[in-house]
Design a protein around this motif. Structure first.
Motif, PDB file in Angstrom:
ATOM      1  N   SER A  32      16.034  51.941 -12.033  1.00 35.48           N
ATOM      2  CA  SER A  32      16.315  53.066 -12.929  1.00 35.48           C
ATOM      3  C   SER A  32      17.298  52.684 -14.043  1.00 35.48           C
ATOM      4  CB  SER A  32      16.841  54.256 -12.134  1.00 35.48           C
ATOM      5  OG  SER A  32      17.908  53.828 -11.357  1.00 35.48           O
ATOM      6  N   ASP A  33      18.085  51.631 -13.831  1.00 38.10           N
ATOM      7  CA  ASP A  33      19.004  51.192 -14.883  1.00 38.10           C
ATOM      8  C   ASP A  33      18.269  50.574 -16.065  1.00 38.10           C
ATOM      9  OD1 ASP A  33      21.301  51.987 -13.497  1.00 38.10           O
ATOM     10  OD2 ASP A  33      21.277  50.158 -12.301  1.00 38.10           O
ATOM     11  N   HIS A  34      16.977  50.345 -15.918  1.00 33.25           N
ATOM     12  CA  HIS A  34      16.171  49.751 -16.992  1.00 33.25           C
ATOM     13  C   HIS A  34      15.316  50.793 -17.717  1.00 33.25           C
ATOM     14  CE1 HIS A  34      16.816  45.377 -16.067  1.00 33.25           C
ATOM     15  NE2 HIS A  34      17.373  45.964 -15.018  1.00 33.25           N
ATOM     16  N   LEU A  35      15.556  52.071 -17.421  1.00 32.47           N
ATOM     17  CA  LEU A  35      14.765  53.131 -18.060  1.00 32.47           C
ATOM     18  C   LEU A  35      15.587  53.815 -19.139  1.00 32.47           C
ATOM     19  CD1 LEU A  35      13.049  54.776 -14.953  1.00 32.47           C
ATOM     20  CD2 LEU A  35      12.037  53.208 -16.610  1.00 32.47           C
ATOM     21  N   THR A  36      15.051  53.886 -20.335  1.00 41.25           N
ATOM     22  CA  THR A  36      15.776  54.484 -21.458  1.00 41.25           C
ATOM     23  C   THR A  36      15.694  56.016 -21.389  1.00 41.25           C
ATOM     24  OG1 THR A  36      13.865  54.663 -22.909  1.00 41.25           O
ATOM     25  CG2 THR A  36      15.052  52.555 -22.936  1.00 41.25           C
ATOM     26  N   SER A  37      16.468  56.665 -22.226  1.00 45.60           N
ATOM     27  CA  SER A  37      16.349  58.121 -22.288  1.00 45.60           C
ATOM     28  C   SER A  37      15.101  58.485 -23.106  1.00 45.60           C
ATOM     29  CB  SER A  37      17.595  58.738 -22.906  1.00 45.60           C
ATOM     30  OG  SER A  37      17.874  58.089 -24.112  1.00 45.60           O
ATOM     31  N   ILE A  49      14.929  43.527 -20.060  1.00 45.43           N
ATOM     32  CA  ILE A  49      16.310  43.139 -20.374  1.00 45.43           C
ATOM     33  C   ILE A  49      17.033  44.388 -20.850  1.00 45.43           C
ATOM     34  CG2 ILE A  49      17.754  41.650 -21.855  1.00 45.43           C
ATOM     35  CD1 ILE A  49      15.853  40.023 -20.082  1.00 45.43           C
ATOM     36  N   ILE A  50      18.269  44.559 -20.379  1.00 43.53           N
ATOM     37  CA  ILE A  50      19.030  45.724 -20.835  1.00 43.53           C
ATOM     38  C   ILE A  50      19.525  45.467 -22.253  1.00 43.53           C
ATOM     39  CG2 ILE A  50      21.093  47.138 -20.387  1.00 43.53           C
ATOM     40  CD1 ILE A  50      20.168  47.117 -17.501  1.00 43.53           C
ATOM     41  N   ASP A  51      19.118  46.360 -23.150  1.00 44.96           N
ATOM     42  CA  ASP A  51      19.353  46.166 -24.576  1.00 44.96           C
ATOM     43  C   ASP A  51      20.537  47.048 -24.988  1.00 44.96           C
ATOM     44  OD1 ASP A  51      19.257  46.494 -27.333  1.00 44.96           O
ATOM     45  OD2 ASP A  51      17.071  46.575 -27.434  1.00 44.96           O
ATOM     46  N   SER A  52      21.604  46.436 -25.464  1.00 42.54           N
ATOM     47  CA  SER A  52      22.819  47.216 -25.752  1.00 42.54           C
ATOM     48  C   SER A  52      22.602  48.243 -26.873  1.00 42.54           C
ATOM     49  CB  SER A  52      23.981  46.290 -26.089  1.00 42.54           C
ATOM     50  OG  SER A  52      23.603  45.509 -27.186  1.00 42.54           O
ATOM     51  N   HIS A  59      23.219  54.834 -16.634  1.00 44.32           N
ATOM     52  CA  HIS A  59      24.437  54.019 -16.687  1.00 44.32           C
ATOM     53  C   HIS A  59      25.708  54.854 -16.562  1.00 44.32           C
ATOM     54  CE1 HIS A  59      22.344  50.290 -18.621  1.00 44.32           C
ATOM     55  NE2 HIS A  59      21.672  50.801 -17.606  1.00 44.32           N
ATOM     56  N   GLU A  60      25.637  56.049 -17.106  1.00 44.13           N
ATOM     57  CA  GLU A  60      26.807  56.933 -16.980  1.00 44.13           C
ATOM     58  C   GLU A  60      26.442  58.198 -16.206  1.00 44.13           C
ATOM     59  OE1 GLU A  60      30.280  58.499 -19.944  1.00 44.13           O
ATOM     60  OE2 GLU A  60      28.246  59.178 -20.376  1.00 44.13           O
ATOM     61  N   ALA A  61      25.205  58.637 -16.378  1.00 49.64           N
ATOM     62  CA  ALA A  61      24.700  59.872 -15.750  1.00 49.64           C
ATOM     63  C   ALA A  61      25.723  60.996 -15.887  1.00 49.64           C
ATOM     64  CB  ALA A  61      24.295  59.624 -14.309  1.00 49.64           C
ATOM     65  N   LEU A 127      17.195  56.947   1.485  1.00 48.58           N
ATOM     66  CA  LEU A 127      17.502  55.511   1.438  1.00 48.58           C
ATOM     67  C   LEU A 127      17.001  54.851   0.159  1.00 48.58           C
ATOM     68  CD1 LEU A 127      16.675  55.116   5.163  1.00 48.58           C
ATOM     69  CD2 LEU A 127      18.845  54.348   4.174  1.00 48.58           C
ATOM     70  N   ASP A 128      15.927  55.373  -0.416  1.00 51.77           N
ATOM     71  CA  ASP A 128      15.422  54.805  -1.666  1.00 51.77           C
ATOM     72  C   ASP A 128      14.827  55.914  -2.536  1.00 51.77           C
ATOM     73  OD1 ASP A 128      14.375  53.378  -3.753  1.00 51.77           O
ATOM     74  OD2 ASP A 128      13.071  52.091  -2.546  1.00 51.77           O
ATOM     75  N   HIS A 129      15.585  56.286  -3.553  1.00 52.30           N
ATOM     76  CA  HIS A 129      15.119  57.312  -4.503  1.00 52.30           C
ATOM     77  C   HIS A 129      14.868  56.602  -5.837  1.00 52.30           C
ATOM     78  CE1 HIS A 129      15.234  61.814  -5.597  1.00 52.30           C
ATOM     79  NE2 HIS A 129      14.816  61.177  -6.686  1.00 52.30           N
ATOM     80  N   PHE A 130      13.712  55.991  -5.988  1.00 49.63           N
ATOM     81  CA  PHE A 130      13.292  55.287  -7.213  1.00 49.63           C
ATOM     82  C   PHE A 130      14.317  54.218  -7.629  1.00 49.63           C
ATOM     83  CE2 PHE A 130      11.475  59.701  -8.747  1.00 49.63           C
ATOM     84  CZ  PHE A 130      10.507  59.648  -7.779  1.00 49.63           C
ATOM     85  N   ASP A 131      14.869  53.490  -6.679  1.00 49.29           N
ATOM     86  CA  ASP A 131      16.087  52.744  -6.956  1.00 49.29           C
ATOM     87  C   ASP A 131      16.168  51.345  -6.349  1.00 49.29           C
ATOM     88  OD1 ASP A 131      18.122  53.412  -8.540  1.00 49.29           O
ATOM     89  OD2 ASP A 131      19.269  54.577  -7.098  1.00 49.29           O
ATOM     90  N   MET A 132      15.086  50.615  -6.341  1.00 47.90           N
ATOM     91  CA  MET A 132      15.129  49.264  -5.746  1.00 47.90           C
ATOM     92  C   MET A 132      16.015  48.331  -6.589  1.00 47.90           C
ATOM     93  SD  MET A 132      11.830  46.749  -5.474  1.00 47.90           S
ATOM     94  CE  MET A 132      11.006  47.583  -4.164  1.00 47.90           C
TER      95      MET A 132
END
Ligand code: BG6
Length: 479
Positions: A32-37, A49-52, A59-61, A127-132
């Protein structure tokens, strides 16, 4: 008559939608850290790749990572008997394939569970909510590799050992039946094909996808077995997105389409996880789609040994199906469908159907005869924060009230419904659109889509209303 005294009233969240702190406390990045808004109009994107230069809402939620004490205090004030949350696998094993866990991650959730217990709130833990952990996607192709089954079991054993006596209710995979759709490739199975350009419409190899889902079933069964072995008090549930379908017309073709979609989308995963074997109707589905599953020695026995203790599901809306082309369509959770002329829709096009929850609970109890829990039900709406800190969400109260009324009828029908979790406790980042504007919470979080806002928490009118529902154990006609 009415709800049993020990009924679990509460609300829910998912780590990637509330925590933030994505690279703090030794955490690795997860899918999920690789999904944009995104928004209703523009799709979320997946980037390897995480693009700044891009915005990634997980990332902040809503900064629950730093504000969990304040949040749980508010849950206690609302009178929650239970709180459903998820553990981020990559906080415990940053890469996913390590032997030793990350102590800081373990301590984080320990504080949450201790605080919940202090307030008499029962944690219900996914234990796993879309979050491997993302490393498992890149290195192993997610659950296409049987090695990932063992990594998942190791993670589960680690948290079962550590939180023994603190957590009793576990859920293995959130909305596991998402894997029956091409879009489930990434979020449930950890499969990303380089030919994919749009992650919401990915390159799909159904043979690979169903084989990986088989491995997820095995991982879930191993988790159930381990949970019971480590603490016989543990109860483990499955979790599905149950999208109830009605035939749009009484044309027998519509009925047959509804029956087969119900089988392959709504029933299949639950049948495997509750009954411990593949259901008969999947044989023809696999045959017709050229899918041959590779069963290793011991797989069939493992599925039998790892059946779940209770069945949980999300319920937001229902949809209609028809073979007729050109009918008006509408959106929905994971799946859309034909528009039902008898139902109203939310601002995001999801059809509101309280009576459908009565039908669905009756259907599920008829099918499984084990305790049921609704772990997500709620309304996404663009709430307005007034200058005096109030939020008048009477539309949400109306939605929740009408669903709870139907649940009471179900309980009176004799269905063993043990809990109800409103989606969501605080406002969250929407999973499908990645926006804040689609608010679900009983508690408003002052954060906007562009990332601005104070992050302050405010009690919505629905917060106070739900508080009185819980106090009276569901006697809402008096509220
Ligand atoms: C379910 C998910 O699909 O529905 C949640 O388990 C999600 O994570 C919820 O937030 C509502 O969907 P959305 O897309 O409106 O956030």
């Amino acid at each position: 008559m009415g709800f049993p005294d020990n009924f679990l009233w509460g609300a829910a969240s998912a780590a990637n939608q509330v925590e933030g702190g994505w690279n703090e406390g030794g955490k690795g990045d997860s899918i999920s850290d690789h999904l944009t808004s995104g928004s209703r109009e523009s799709k979320r994107r997946f980037t390897r790749i995480i693009d700044s230069g891009l915005q990634y809402p997980s990332h902040e939620a809503v900064d629950h990572y730093h504000r969990f004490r304040e949040d749980i205090q508010l849950f206690a004030e609302a009178g929650f008997k239970a709180y459903r949350l998820s553990i981020t696998w990559s906080r415990i094993f940053p890469l996913g394939d390590e032997t030793e866990p990350n102590e800081e991650g373990l301590r984080f959730y320990e504080q949450i569970f201790d605080l919940c217990r202090e307030y008499g709130i029962e944690p219900i833990v996914t234990l796993d909510h879309f979050d491997m952990p993302y490393h498992l996607v890149e290195k192993y192709g997610g659950f296409t590799s049987r090695k990932v089954i063992d990594f998942f079991e190791h993670y589960c054993r680690t948290v079962f050992d550590r939180y023994k006596g603190k957590v009793r209710y576990w859920i293995t995979f959130n909305e596991i039946n998402f894997a029956c759709l091409p879009m489930g490739n990434l979020e449930i199975l950890g499969i990303y094909d380089k030919r994919t350009t749009d992650y919401t419409d990915p390159y799909d190899d159904p043979k690979k996808r169903y084989q990986a889902l088989h491995h997820v079933f095995l991982a879930s069964a191993k988790a159930v077995r381990a949970a019971h072995e480590i603490d016989p008090e543990n109860k483990v549930g499955c979790m599905l997105s149950h999208v109830t379908f009605y035939p749009l017309t009484c044309n027998p073709d519509d009925l047959l389409l509804t029956q087969s979609t119900d089988h392959t989308f709504n029933d299949f995963c639950g049948d495997v996880q509750v009954k411990g074997e593949y259901p008969w109707y999947m044989k023809s589905f696999f045959r017709d789609n050229g899918i041959e599953l590779a069963f290793a020695e011991g797989d069939a026995e493992l599925l039998k040994q790892g059946t779940v203790d209770f069945y949980t599901f999300s319920y937001y809306m229902t949809n209609c199906l028809t073979t007729k082309e050109g009918t008006e369509v509408t959106a929905g959770n994971l799946l859309g469908g034909a528009k039902n002329p008898y139902l109203e829709t939310s601002d995001w096009g999801w059809q509101i159907d309280p009576k459908g929850v009565r039908y669905t609970l009756n259907k599920l109890y008829d099918r499984y005869q084990i305790p049921l829990m609704i772990v997500e039900n709620g309304l996404g709406a663009a709430d307005v924060l007034n200058a005096d800190g109030t939020i008048h969400d009477d539309y949400r109260i109306d939605y929740l009230k009408r669903h709870i009324e139907q649940m009471e009828l179900v309980v009176n029908d004799g269905v063993d419904l043990i809990g109800y979790m409103v989606w969501s406790a605080t406002d969250i980042v929407s999973s499908s659109t990645g926006e804040m504007k689609k608010r679900y919470g009983l508690i408003y979080v002052d954060k906007n889509d562009d990332g601005t806002g104070t992050m302050n928490r405010y009690r919505k009118d629905s917060f106070f209303w739900y508080q009185s529902v819980i106090r009276s154990n569901g006697l809402i006609e008096n509220q």
